[in-house]
Design a protein around this motif. Structure first.
Motif, PDB file in Angstrom:
ATOM      1  N   PRO A 171      15.657 -35.353 -29.385  1.00  0.00           N
ATOM      2  CA  PRO A 171      16.929 -34.989 -29.994  1.00  0.00           C
ATOM      3  C   PRO A 171      17.266 -33.406 -29.328  1.00  0.00           C
ATOM      4  O   PRO A 171      18.150 -32.734 -29.078  1.00  0.00           O
ATOM      5  CB  PRO A 171      17.099 -34.835 -31.353  1.00  0.00           C
ATOM      6  CG  PRO A 171      16.187 -35.946 -31.644  1.00  0.00           C
ATOM      7  CD  PRO A 171      15.008 -36.023 -30.313  1.00  0.00           C
ATOM      8  N   ASP A 172      15.979 -32.509 -29.208  1.00  0.00           N
ATOM      9  CA  ASP A 172      16.244 -31.062 -28.943  1.00  0.00           C
ATOM     10  C   ASP A 172      15.809 -30.792 -27.438  1.00  0.00           C
ATOM     11  O   ASP A 172      15.742 -29.541 -26.996  1.00  0.00           O
ATOM     12  CB  ASP A 172      15.017 -30.131 -29.733  1.00  0.00           C
ATOM     13  CG  ASP A 172      13.798 -30.463 -29.698  1.00  0.00           C
ATOM     14  OD1 ASP A 172      13.435 -31.677 -28.883  1.00  0.00           O
ATOM     15  OD2 ASP A 172      12.959 -29.735 -29.971  1.00  0.00           O
ATOM     16  N   MET A 173      15.900 -31.807 -26.556  1.00  0.00           N
ATOM     17  CA  MET A 173      15.580 -31.834 -25.156  1.00  0.00           C
ATOM     18  C   MET A 173      17.121 -31.759 -24.496  1.00  0.00           C
ATOM     19  O   MET A 173      17.976 -32.293 -25.213  1.00  0.00           O
ATOM     20  CB  MET A 173      14.794 -32.644 -24.582  1.00  0.00           C
ATOM     21  CG  MET A 173      13.254 -32.534 -24.793  1.00  0.00           C
ATOM     22  SD  MET A 173      12.374 -33.699 -24.214  1.00  0.00           S
ATOM     23  CE  MET A 173      12.306 -33.213 -22.459  1.00  0.00           C
TER      24      MET A 173
END
Length: 173
Positions: free
Chosen positions: A48-50
């Protein structure tokens, strides 16, 4: 035999961008064959944080066009980061390859000591040309094209290591 700054950069960038283009062609064909909306792949992430796959390609192309321009002492072209389709991503890769092909060895060689200053995360960071290429640009380039590959592979696209490694260059020389 020595390896020049040109040999360590421009042909490598072009080769791997051509491979990335081939990988995207396979991804687009896979989406069509499986009736998957191409945006699923374009916007896919490994975590999700990429960044999504499209942004990985934007960063990879920005990095190499910036590197070539900075090592040659010319202005870095700016590309808007608006690609939302496979054809648009292919066009960005093609435009980057065309730009890279404008450089000659004479423009890039002897740039080992050229001072390169970038703004990274809001701070100016300076490099000399050789460490900039070898320790910053190349690792970042490989990271982002690897992430694009991994995102597509994770999402079922039938690609393998040879898609990442192979190209049209003859390595027997």
């Amino acid at each position: 035999m020595t390896l020049s700054m040109y040999q360590a950069s421009i042909p490598v960038f072009i080769s791997k961008l051509n491979n990335l283009s081939g990988i995207l062609k396979k991804a687009e064909a896979h989406a069509l064959a499986k009736k998957i909306d191409p945006e699923v792949f374009i916007n896919a992430r490994l975590a999700p944080d990429m960044f999504p796959m499209s942004r990985q390609i934007q960063i990879a192309t920005d990095g190499v066009k910036g590197c070539a321009a900075r090592l040659a002492g010319v202005e870095v072209p700016s590309y808007p980061d608006t690609e939302k389709t496979f054809p648009q991503l292919q066009e960005r890769i093609s435009k980057t390859v065309d730009f890279l092909k404008t450089f000659t060895p004479q423009q890039i060689d002897a740039s080992e000591e050229r001072k390169v200053t970038l703004k990274l995360r809001g701070q100016e960071t300076s490099f000399l040309g050789q460490p900039y290429l070898l320790n910053f640009v190349l690792p970042n380039f490989y990271f982002h094209i690897s992430m694009a590959y991994a995102i597509l592979r994770h999402n079922g696209v039938d690609i393998g290591k040879m898609d990442f490694l192979s190209d049209l260059m003859d390595y027997s020389r």
